[in-house]
Design a protein around this motif. Sequence first.
Motif, mmCIF file in Angstrom:
data_model
loop_
_atom_site.group_PDB
_atom_site.id
_atom_site.type_symbol
_atom_site.label_atom_id
_atom_site.label_comp_id
_atom_site.label_asym_id
_atom_site.label_seq_id
_atom_site.Cartn_x
_atom_site.Cartn_y
_atom_site.Cartn_z
ATOM 1 N N SER A 19 -14.102 -23.479 39.379
ATOM 2 C CA SER A 19 -15.017 -22.434 39.842
ATOM 3 C C SER A 19 -14.436 -21.705 41.045
ATOM 4 C CB SER A 19 -16.378 -23.045 40.200
ATOM 5 O OG SER A 19 -16.226 -24.131 41.107
ATOM 6 N N LEU A 20 -13.603 -22.391 41.827
ATOM 7 C CA LEU A 20 -12.964 -21.733 42.968
ATOM 8 C C LEU A 20 -12.017 -20.635 42.496
ATOM 9 C CD1 LEU A 20 -12.087 -24.628 45.454
ATOM 10 C CD2 LEU A 20 -13.500 -22.627 45.930
ATOM 11 N N GLU A 21 -11.233 -20.929 41.471
ATOM 12 C CA GLU A 21 -10.298 -19.916 40.982
ATOM 13 C C GLU A 21 -11.038 -18.777 40.298
ATOM 14 O OE1 GLU A 21 -6.093 -19.308 38.650
ATOM 15 O OE2 GLU A 21 -7.067 -21.278 38.568
ATOM 16 N N ILE A 22 -12.106 -19.103 39.582
ATOM 17 C CA ILE A 22 -12.901 -18.042 38.959
ATOM 18 C C ILE A 22 -13.434 -17.096 40.025
ATOM 19 C CG2 ILE A 22 -14.999 -17.564 37.645
ATOM 20 C CD1 ILE A 22 -14.526 -20.241 36.187
ATOM 21 N N ALA A 23 -13.936 -17.689 41.140
ATOM 22 C CA ALA A 23 -14.442 -16.855 42.226
ATOM 23 C C ALA A 23 -13.331 -15.991 42.812
ATOM 24 C CB ALA A 23 -15.067 -17.739 43.303
ATOM 25 N N ARG A 25 -10.510 -15.009 41.342
ATOM 26 C CA ARG A 25 -10.022 -14.003 40.399
ATOM 27 C C ARG A 25 -11.020 -12.865 40.209
ATOM 28 N NH1 ARG A 25 -4.534 -14.648 38.901
ATOM 29 N NH2 ARG A 25 -4.067 -16.806 39.494
ATOM 30 N N THR A 26 -12.313 -13.168 40.308
ATOM 31 C CA THR A 26 -13.323 -12.148 40.051
ATOM 32 C C THR A 26 -13.824 -11.473 41.318
ATOM 33 O OG1 THR A 26 -15.099 -13.798 40.126
ATOM 34 C CG2 THR A 26 -14.111 -13.329 37.971
ATOM 35 N N GLY A 27 -13.458 -12.041 42.482
ATOM 36 C CA GLY A 27 -13.933 -11.473 43.737
ATOM 37 C C GLY A 27 -15.369 -11.822 44.045
ATOM 38 N N LYS A 28 -15.918 -12.787 43.350
ATOM 39 C CA LYS A 28 -17.302 -13.210 43.584
ATOM 40 C C LYS A 28 -17.350 -14.334 44.605
ATOM 41 C CE LYS A 28 -19.380 -12.005 39.107
ATOM 42 N NZ LYS A 28 -20.560 -11.318 39.669
ATOM 43 N N ARG A 29 -18.494 -14.515 45.248
ATOM 44 C CA ARG A 29 -18.692 -15.644 46.159
ATOM 45 C C ARG A 29 -18.728 -16.933 45.356
ATOM 46 N NH1 ARG A 29 -23.748 -14.349 49.998
ATOM 47 N NH2 ARG A 29 -23.866 -16.612 49.694
ATOM 48 N N HIS A 30 -18.136 -17.974 45.914
ATOM 49 C CA HIS A 30 -18.063 -19.227 45.163
ATOM 50 C C HIS A 30 -19.437 -19.815 44.901
ATOM 51 C CE1 HIS A 30 -17.157 -23.687 44.750
ATOM 52 N NE2 HIS A 30 -16.602 -23.126 43.693
ATOM 53 N N GLU A 86 -13.964 -5.403 33.467
ATOM 54 C CA GLU A 86 -12.815 -5.602 34.348
ATOM 55 C C GLU A 86 -12.664 -7.067 34.744
ATOM 56 O OE1 GLU A 86 -11.159 -4.265 38.771
ATOM 57 O OE2 GLU A 86 -13.077 -3.468 38.017
ATOM 58 N N LEU A 87 -13.779 -7.718 35.107
ATOM 59 C CA LEU A 87 -13.710 -9.118 35.527
ATOM 60 C C LEU A 87 -13.376 -10.024 34.354
ATOM 61 C CD1 LEU A 87 -16.687 -9.371 38.052
ATOM 62 C CD2 LEU A 87 -14.290 -8.745 38.449
ATOM 63 N N ARG A 88 -13.936 -9.719 33.170
ATOM 64 C CA ARG A 88 -13.602 -10.520 31.992
ATOM 65 C C ARG A 88 -12.114 -10.423 31.688
ATOM 66 N NH1 ARG A 88 -18.200 -8.089 29.582
ATOM 67 N NH2 ARG A 88 -16.898 -6.997 28.042
ATOM 68 N N ALA A 89 -11.569 -9.222 31.857
ATOM 69 C CA ALA A 89 -10.148 -9.021 31.584
ATOM 70 C C ALA A 89 -9.285 -9.848 32.526
ATOM 71 C CB ALA A 89 -9.800 -7.536 31.707
ATOM 72 N N ARG A 90 -9.690 -9.960 33.778
ATOM 73 C CA ARG A 90 -8.922 -10.763 34.733
ATOM 74 C C ARG A 90 -8.875 -12.227 34.301
ATOM 75 N NH1 ARG A 90 -11.460 -8.710 40.523
ATOM 76 N NH2 ARG A 90 -10.992 -6.474 40.284
ATOM 77 N N ILE A 91 -10.012 -12.735 33.845
ATOM 78 C CA ILE A 91 -10.070 -14.145 33.443
ATOM 79 C C ILE A 91 -9.269 -14.364 32.162
ATOM 80 C CG2 ILE A 91 -11.596 -16.012 32.714
ATOM 81 C CD1 ILE A 91 -11.685 -15.357 35.707
ATOM 82 N N VAL A 92 -9.394 -13.439 31.210
ATOM 83 C CA VAL A 92 -8.625 -13.555 29.964
ATOM 84 C C VAL A 92 -7.129 -13.511 30.267
ATOM 85 C CG1 VAL A 92 -8.054 -12.403 27.791
ATOM 86 C CG2 VAL A 92 -10.449 -12.629 28.503
ATOM 87 N N ASP A 93 -6.726 -12.587 31.151
ATOM 88 C CA ASP A 93 -5.307 -12.505 31.533
ATOM 89 C C ASP A 93 -4.850 -13.805 32.179
ATOM 90 O OD1 ASP A 93 -5.210 -9.954 30.583
ATOM 91 O OD2 ASP A 93 -5.389 -8.987 32.557
#
Length: 241
Positions: A19-23, A25-30, A86-93
């Motif tokens: 979840s830390l990396e997801i945050a 990569r997406t620029g969201k708060r953890h 855009e955020l989905r694309a970052r995670i897929v990449d």
Amino acid sequence: MTNDTTPVRFGAMPLTMSSLEIAERTGKRHDHVMRDVRNMLVELYGEGGLPNFGDTHRNPQNGQDYPIFRLPQRECLILVSGYSVELRARIVDRWQELEAEARDPLRALADPAALRSLLLQNVEKVIALEAENAELKPAAAALDRIAEAHGTFCRSTAAKMLGIPPQTLCRWMRTNGWTFRRPGDKDDLAYQSKIQAGLLEHKVNTGPRPDGTEWTSTQVRVTPKGLTVLAKAFPPAAVAA
């Protein structure tokens, strides 16, 4: 417990993304990502499924452990399905990068961000190992002190081996459920539970009296197993204090 924000790979086990990396990569708060993950997992698997994805992260700056989630690819993609394109694309990449790194581990060294994560992982593992080593030292020292022990020992000898006064050991054993004394008797006796556990034994001594009768005395003896337990109760640092 794992301490890094990089995916975990053990042999044939699947990749995961924290979840830390997801945050990151997406620029969201953890904490917002944690909330989204928790809600998703409850919908998918119920409250009982949360522990299957739970983990902790050790912050190298303060040494504190914080909860995180680790998601396999399926759950990760379900999570970000509600995010923007855009955020989905970052995670897929990122998943494509992870799969490529799994096939060629050296590939990660060419990515500055991945290299930084690997370095942080190593630092945090060292911190965790140092903490574990500090916890194990008293037990290891206790075992070293009785490594050559054989047979059983009277409490005076046991106290000497532990580096404490005999009266301290006797008092501790009476107050901690190891020995007791019947009213009117002058000898301590071992509780049956400690005898059955192999921690203490009884030795009965006898001898003649001047009037021709025989006296009997019961002595509490400490076994090597009992000495091991006592050595942990009286570590050198505590004795010195």
